[in-house]
Design an enzyme around this catalytic site. Structure first.
Site, PDB file in Angstrom:
ATOM      1  N   ASP A   1     -14.112 -13.218 -10.184  1.00  0.00           N
ATOM      2  CA  ASP A   1     -13.929 -13.626  -8.789  1.00  0.00           C
ATOM      3  C   ASP A   1     -14.570 -14.971  -8.472  1.00  0.00           C
ATOM      4  OD1 ASP A   1     -16.537 -12.642  -8.911  1.00  0.00           O
ATOM      5  OD2 ASP A   1     -16.205 -11.008  -7.491  1.00  0.00           O
ATOM      6  N   THR A   2     -15.694 -15.274  -9.104  1.00  0.00           N
ATOM      7  CA  THR A   2     -16.307 -16.575  -8.855  1.00  0.00           C
ATOM      8  C   THR A   2     -15.433 -17.704  -9.389  1.00  0.00           C
ATOM      9  OG1 THR A   2     -18.455 -15.504  -9.122  1.00  0.00           O
ATOM     10  CG2 THR A   2     -18.431 -17.906  -9.065  1.00  0.00           C
TER      11      THR A   2
ATOM     12  N   SER B   1     -15.732  -3.665  -1.587  1.00  0.00           N
ATOM     13  CA  SER B   1     -14.382  -3.423  -1.076  1.00  0.00           C
ATOM     14  C   SER B   1     -13.359  -4.214  -1.857  1.00  0.00           C
ATOM     15  CB  SER B   1     -14.288  -3.797   0.417  1.00  0.00           C
ATOM     16  OG  SER B   1     -14.440  -5.198   0.584  1.00  0.00           O
TER      17      SER B   1
END
Length: 488
Positions: A238-239, A14
């Site tokens: 994202d990490t 998502s």
């Protein structure tokens, strides 16, 4: 009204548009929009849908316009390793093939015919994973060389979306490091490596660090969404964004970004590229301000997510079972929530079987349930027959893997780990937090939930002068969100 900033955080399942602003010394978040991100099957491959991704990004921006909320800047982060190829006319070449696709089978052998695994790690510091971009490109060279020959640009997924927003191409540093093609010492593309692999040098341009302004929205797009803003690079991996949000107690704290993947590690000023580190399969991913995330990639909540989808009849491929054992769900046709699965596991606390959650067999099986059962049988362990037994096996296996990773991390870095910060959606799983604290012997600090979006926003706000530096940003984060403490 204080200035607002928009983080567009897109994961494997998502995407979220999260608005952030400072109010009375605290960071306040508001979810503006959420959209689904699913893989599709195209041309015999598992792929991302570029049109659906773009539509999700666009609709969230339109929702800002409808609400008359106009962010000062926008930043996009996504998962790593996947990329888009564009031709001379900026048209997409081929599909956005997913890292979970099987096309990279054997690609590591092709790469290692040109450079050994140990020499590659010594130069890039990136752990060997079959889906790394370096292996995807090797597969493309072997299977569809015409695509590389036609390519004028290579953009990682967030770079591609930024290009669609602004018409400007920039290759962001943190995501680029996950390709396995960036030199850990020079913090730039390893040109000698590109030459050895026969990859077109023109595809690899200047790397831009987090905080770089990409540019304003294209004029027609600004008119369509109802406002103009600047697109800014966060840590687009994202990490990388998630680790920035960790309100660590001290320099010895370990961070665990818990989502579809679990990324467990620490921040380092310099990479660790020793042979011992390579054999332990730790990675040195580039972070904001050129700090390194020295961490272990662990399969994470993917197994739990897959089991839940299968139990609820979503995404299960009939006829692809890998083991003949039935599973008594004891729940009829009920809809399983994550909380219900955790409760079922807790009730089966004494089920003893464990699996290696990093085994490639769990990457994309037709049936995750059958695969876990088969792994237990192959190891001579009791086969889970109920949902509770199945979930206890997965939960305990994850906690054991976290424990082993913490021990390896301590041995490789010489650090004495003092606590474990868990960020992301997985920090809401109370049972997993308890097992992790018990298994590692460390106090677990769970939160914030939207760690990736928070880290994304922190970079934007530091660039804008809203916050002076990362230390100040982490202090704001610590007092802005509820952090739950779980003792061993």
């Amino acid at each position: 009204m204080p200035a607002s900033y928009l983080a567009i955080d897109i994961g494997a399942s998502s995407g979220r548009h999260i608005l952030g602003r400072m109010e009375n010394g605290r960071l306040v978040l508001e979810e503006i929009y959420r959209f689904e991100n699913r893989q599709v099957r195209r041309g015999g491959h598992d792929c991302w849908d570029p049109d659906a991704l773009w539509q999700g990004v666009l609709e969230g921006l339109k929702e800002c316009g409808r609400r008359r909320v106009f962010p000062a800047s926008v930043g996009i982060d996504t998962w790593a390793v996947d990329f888009a190829l564009l031709d001379e006319d900026d048209r997409l070449i081929g599909d956005l093939v997913s890292y979970r696709d099987g096309r990279t089978a054997g690609a590591d052998v092709l790469v290692e015919q040109r450079i050994s695994a140990s020499r590659l790690y010594a130069r890039t510091g990136i752990q060997k994973q079959p889906f790394n971009t370096i292996y995807q490109l090797a597969a493309l060279q072997a299977q569809a060389p015409d695509q590389l020959a036609r390519a004028a640009s290579l953009l990682m997924i967030p770079d591609f979306l930024n290009f669609r927003l602004t018409g400007i191409k920039k290759q962001e540093y943190t995501n680029a490091t996950t390709t396995g093609l960036v030199n850990a010492r020079t913090r730039d593309w390893d040109r000698l490596l590109l030459e050895e692999l026969g990859l077109p040098q023109k595809l690899f341009g200047p790397l831009s660090p987090p905080g770089t302004v990409v540019g304003p929205l294209l004029a027609p797009l600004a008119e369509e969404v109802g406002f103009q803003t600047l697109v800014v690079l966060p840590a687009t991996h994202d990490t990388g964004s998630a680790f920035l949000a960790a309100p660590a107690r001290d320099e010895q704290a370990v961070t665990l970004s818990s989502g579809t993947w679990s990324l467990l590690g620490v921040e380092m000023a310099e990479p660790v590229t020793t042979e011992a580190s390579r054999l332990a399969n730790f990675t040195n991913e580039g972070g904001a301000w050129y700090r390194f995330r020295y961490l272990k990639n662990i399969m994470g909540l993917w197994m739990i997510q897959s089991i839940r989808r299968e139990l609820n009849g979503v995404g299960y491929v009939a006829g692809r079972e890998t083991a003949p054992w039935s599973l008594d769900t004891t729940a009829g046709a009920r809809h399983w929530s994550f909380a219900m699965l955790a409760d079922a596991a807790r009730a089966a606390w004494d089920f003893p079987s464990l699996v290696d959650v990093n085994d490639g067999r769990f990457l994309a099986p037709g049936s995750m349930i059958a695969e876990v059962q088969a792994a237990c049988a192959a190891a001579g362990q009791p086969v889970p027959r109920t949902t509770g037994q199945l979930m206890q096996c997965v939960y305990q296996s994850l906690a054991r893997c976290y424990r082993d990773a913490v021990r390896e991390l301590s041995a490789l870095t010489g650090r004495t780990c003092t606590s474990l910060n868990i960020l992301g959606g997985g920090c809401q799983d109370t049972y997993l937090n308890e097992l992790t604290a018990r298994s590692t012997g460390l106090t677990v600090l769970a939160g914030p939930v939207e760690g990736t979006a928070v880290g994304n926003l922190a970079v934007q706000m530091i660039r804008a002068g809203e916050l002076p530096d990362l230390r100040a940003a982490r202090a704001v984060i610590a007092r802005s969100f509820s952090i739950k403490e779980v003792t061993p």
